[in-house]
Design an enzyme around this catalytic site. Sequence first.
Site, PDB file in Angstrom:
ATOM      1  N   GLY A  44       0.885  -1.254   0.168  1.00 69.58           N
ATOM      2  CA  GLY A  44       0.003   0.097  -0.074  1.00 69.58           C
ATOM      3  C   GLY A  44       1.004   1.346  -0.022  1.00 69.58           C
ATOM      4  N   CYS A  45       0.416   2.192  -0.527  1.00 70.40           N
ATOM      5  CA  CYS A  45       1.157   3.719  -0.710  1.00 70.40           C
ATOM      6  C   CYS A  45       1.325   4.079   0.903  1.00 70.40           C
ATOM      7  CB  CYS A  45       0.457   4.591  -1.527  1.00 70.40           C
ATOM      8  SG  CYS A  45      -1.133   4.991  -1.361  1.00 70.40           S
ATOM      9  N   ASN A  46       0.348   3.998   1.468  1.00 70.46           N
ATOM     10  CA  ASN A  46       0.526   4.591   2.936  1.00 70.46           C
ATOM     11  C   ASN A  46       1.615   3.635   3.867  1.00 70.46           C
ATOM     12  OD1 ASN A  46      -1.644   6.741   2.519  1.00 70.46           O
ATOM     13  ND2 ASN A  46      -2.949   5.010   2.870  1.00 70.46           N
ATOM     14  N   ALA A  47       1.463   2.417   3.415  1.00 70.01           N
ATOM     15  CA  ALA A  47       2.238   1.322   4.213  1.00 70.01           C
ATOM     16  C   ALA A  47       3.552   1.469   3.999  1.00 70.01           C
ATOM     17  CB  ALA A  47       1.707  -0.132   3.892  1.00 70.01           C
TER      18      ALA A  47
ATOM     19  N   THR B 152       5.230   4.671   2.746  1.00 72.85           N
ATOM     20  CA  THR B 152       5.552   5.501   3.483  1.00 72.85           C
ATOM     21  C   THR B 152       5.818   5.461   4.929  1.00 72.85           C
ATOM     22  OG1 THR B 152       3.966   6.618   1.942  1.00 72.85           O
ATOM     23  CG2 THR B 152       5.135   8.218   3.719  1.00 72.85           C
TER      24      THR B 152
END
Lengths: 341, 341, 341, 341
Positions: free
Chosen positions: B147-150, B152
């Site tokens: 995931g993109c948040n994951a 970051t």
Amino acid sequence: MKNVAILGASGYTGAELVRLIAGHSGLRIKALSADRKAGMTMADVFPHLRHLNLPALVKMDEIDFADVDLVFAALPHGLSQALVRDLPDHVKVVDLGADFRLSDPAEYEKWYGAAHVATELQQTAVYGLTEFNREAIRTARLVAGTGCNAATVQFALRPLIAGGLIDLDDIICDLKCGPTGAGRALKENMLFTERSTDVVGYAQGGKHRHLGEFDEQFSALAGRKVEIQFTPHLVPSNRGILASCYLKGDAEACHAALAEAYADEPFIVVLPFGEAPGTGHVTGSNFCHLGITADRISGRVLVTAALDNLCKGSSGQALQNANLMLGLPETEGLMMVPVFP
Amino acid sequence: MKNVAILGASGYTGAELVRLIAGHSGLRIKALSADRKAGMTMADVFPHLRHLNLPALVKMDEIDFADVDLVFAALPHGLSQALVRDLPDHVKVVDLGADFRLSDPAEYEKWYGAAHVATELQQTAVYGLTEFNREAIRTARLVAGTGCNAATVQFALRPLIAGGLIDLDDIICDLKCGPTGAGRALKENMLFTERSTDVVGYAQGGKHRHLGEFDEQFSALAGRKVEIQFTPHLVPSNRGILASCYLKGDAEACHAALAEAYADEPFIVVLPFGEAPGTGHVTGSNFCHLGITADRISGRVLVTAALDNLCKGSSGQALQNANLMLGLPETEGLMMVPVFP
Amino acid sequence: MKNVAILGASGYTGAELVRLIAGHSGLRIKALSADRKAGMTMADVFPHLRHLNLPALVKMDEIDFADVDLVFAALPHGLSQALVRDLPDHVKVVDLGADFRLSDPAEYEKWYGAAHVATELQQTAVYGLTEFNREAIRTARLVAGTGCNAATVQFALRPLIAGGLIDLDDIICDLKCGPTGAGRALKENMLFTERSTDVVGYAQGGKHRHLGEFDEQFSALAGRKVEIQFTPHLVPSNRGILASCYLKGDAEACHAALAEAYADEPFIVVLPFGEAPGTGHVTGSNFCHLGITADRISGRVLVTAALDNLCKGSSGQALQNANLMLGLPETEGLMMVPVFP
Amino acid sequence: MKNVAILGASGYTGAELVRLIAGHSGLRIKALSADRKAGMTMADVFPHLRHLNLPALVKMDEIDFADVDLVFAALPHGLSQALVRDLPDHVKVVDLGADFRLSDPAEYEKWYGAAHVATELQQTAVYGLTEFNREAIRTARLVAGTGCNAATVQFALRPLIAGGLIDLDDIICDLKCGPTGAGRALKENMLFTERSTDVVGYAQGGKHRHLGEFDEQFSALAGRKVEIQFTPHLVPSNRGILASCYLKGDAEACHAALAEAYADEPFIVVLPFGEAPGTGHVTGSNFCHLGITADRISGRVLVTAALDNLCKGSSGQALQNANLMLGLPETEGLMMVPVFP
């Protein structure tokens, strides 16, 4: 490998040059100058460049030009004239400012409010609209980058004027421009707070300096005096110029002429008849998109041009010209795809 | 030259893959699929790609995978499972969706609300956080993009958790995310009109699916159960995630650990102690900037991470993994400089 | 009809005061001052006010305060101290700057870097967080407007601290702030070009001056020393502060306490449990929306507060206080509905 | 106190009417209808209205019109016709949609692609451009709100056409429009991601439906057929239309004519000669700013008009007309100052 220096590297067109050259296989950045920010690193001034191994910012007169092949001068208007005059002869120059855009000293003084101090050089400068001046640029020592608005409108109009396809006495160009065109100078009306929800015209009524370029270029092209009506507007989007050109002529003929003129151009894309280009589809790239539409009123044609003012309108154009001047492939470092969304 | 196919090419991560691959010297796009938009050209769907010579969009089952070396699956969550299972064995897969991010079928069902239909494959998938799984990725057939948040947050925290430098029971991550993270789906709250002047939290209270990744990854890393508090917020800027991680530990030790962990990483940049990264300085690039600051309250550290969710957070990561899987240089096609401003 | 003067009317909080007073039935603007812009009309400085019949901008010492009932001082920090000291006694003052926010001279010097020059006045100033100081404000001569961040966070936390509902040693407040909070001063990082696609933290680590207010207010309220962790971030939306407060306590008890505390307040709206407020829904208004959510981790609560920094966070608060000080209805001129979208 | 109902209250013009009426001393909202969102509260649909005590959304046929004095119909185009026909006779109607803007059934069918189903009513409808139709509006039962683009351009041109001051065969209007003009409908090109950095023309070439209004209104005014060239562009700012009208005539005479025409108008502000209006200075208000500039080319004049499309361009105009129809002061509820910045 050729060595380049960027003068005025703390401005946006300077940073954009660094961005492009970082992806170029044949250029090495030898020196970067800034005036008030001399002594700082580029990482301080532009954190997006911090991963690059770049020379620190110095004052212009600290640069040793002995092994510099080409200089990009991204200086405030008026500062390039004396500078270029004093550079060693072996150094080629791409000037991104306005100092050498006009060939007529009187016109220069009229639009910029001061006499030109290097009028001999002014006569030798080649106007840097690459697609229309390629051969002269190849052999030039000094190339004058065009205004960003001037580039956008000329891509839309030059083949139509050259082909005699439009009424030369009734050309109206309404531009929508991103605030990056105004550079990094501190002005109240350029604050985020003032620009982020405002759309407004400026330099209305024929006061914008790029009119000097239009007058000189279009008149030369037409072989008669041509004056266009040109109004820029600020819109809240960092990059991009959209030029809506209201013309009198046959729309399909105009589309055909533009399609033909740019058929072999790597960066100028003519859209299918009736489609409209958007600035969001050229952001961060060296492409210019052109759309041609017929109006419901017979004999009216709308040509819309979109490009990224910092790239194709300024630093991308500058690099394209530098490639030609240095005998490198014209598109080197310039084929990056637009960033969308 | 390796051949790739992109499934789900009409979404933003698909378009971003095309953008990156266009600047890649070793990959050729062999096929592009879309579901509802099959039959259209990429120029229709993404006008910013119109200068590229790309295959038209087709239905997935129209693709001949015989000479496809690797597939990028940029599909809505839930669609990759059966698809990947049915691909010929010789085809490697980088999945940009969520289907293979969790290795535990029960966790998958808990966070995604349906049983996994390819649980055997699920066990073989390699978690695609390149910097921490490089060797396994090189030999994997199936890599699950994070995931993109994951991504970051993990860049900010993994070296600190691995080094035992922070209190594992008190990790709070406040994210500011650009709307591109939500993709191109039509939702009322994703209209320009609704988002352009609004800042708002969503999935508050521990409901965001990326928490499944955090739980699995951080618990495995720590050798004990770790649960973080994680709240994303939407902000009006297309690209970018800024993760502000509020931690308990020694700030200078954290800075040292992060600096050491990423010293040789081409894309992870640790800023000087006390500096703050901004999303605007990584836009359009594969870089992640990390800033570490001590709070005035002793024993508190703030680690801030900035990356471009569509690039380093998704398609850039996918290409970085594909490079490894295909034996190509890891950074190929990914060194473009951020676009600023 | 009461007469007011606005000092520092060429800034954003000055303009916002004019906007609000234009819709107020009991106030008349008698004088407007500005320093560098003295001599200009408000229409020149703020074209959105051009339809109003306003006095021209003058220097402060040109104002005759004889028939002025109340002064709004919207001056840069540090300038109000001597000014207020020298005003005629009959003039009440609402100070929108920071000069009288802290009652302890040592704390003032610590956060603002200079000794206070009107320490006697400092002791008499009433802290202007209307909802918590109503009675003292009614009879005050000098009311000190709060910081905009300080107001936002206090609306979220005061009833919880007063009720002993949260852990006082672990309060983390992450703020997302619109650039109008920085005023109209010319700074490079406040240009549209720099802010429009960037999200970044600032004053990280406990350096923001509003911490002085938090320390003083929360410690007084709790009867012990309270220090919070507070980090503001800039986001690209003109108006609005979203404060995400990460707390340790029982979420439902917190919701109940906030709902009860604000049950009769005209401007503070507590959302149903679990809902999240957005800055876009309070823009242009004097409302503050509060949302309370339980985290998946037991004992954690997230309180989010949204308000318009120029209105409820500054000029709206100032007018609310002025109404009380002048014996006018508290909500007069302040009930306008938020502007959405 | 008069009772009103708003049909189609879940759209932006519906919400804007609620905003305005909340500050109106003489109107009470008796009923609110929505189609798909019937059963929801306004707080669910528009959280910025949550502090107001409003009726819940119902289906239109659930409304008892017995004590409703006036209906605002903010419905999708095509739905008002039958509805208005079937309302009780005592109910006055302000239609914000397009159904009654054109008086000629053939023109309606041409621009809207279907026959009008209430052609008798169509003949009785009064065109709602308040400043030019005041007396007819006072006594009308049915007033047709103008298109938002149509209003903007007419404010710029009507006095010039009426005064014979410009060449009727060469009127070019280039508009820059905020996305709120497209309403709340779910369209891919209206997502934040697609609009936030894009400037693009649409309905180019004379396809926009507001041309029907221009043709009818301007031809009637001039006593001959008038066709203008009109191109709208989308810009990334929620509210606001800036119309740049390129005309042939004497600029000073045009300025004088506009200044005279609007001298007593409360909402139309003519700027000093040569100044340019911006959309940011009318946001959230019922004002329209007009700027007139002479071009460097003799005989050319640029008239620029700025207004808020949701307010003066739609709901503000509707309320202004309702005030007249109900015998209330025309400006009641409409004098709020623009919100800047």
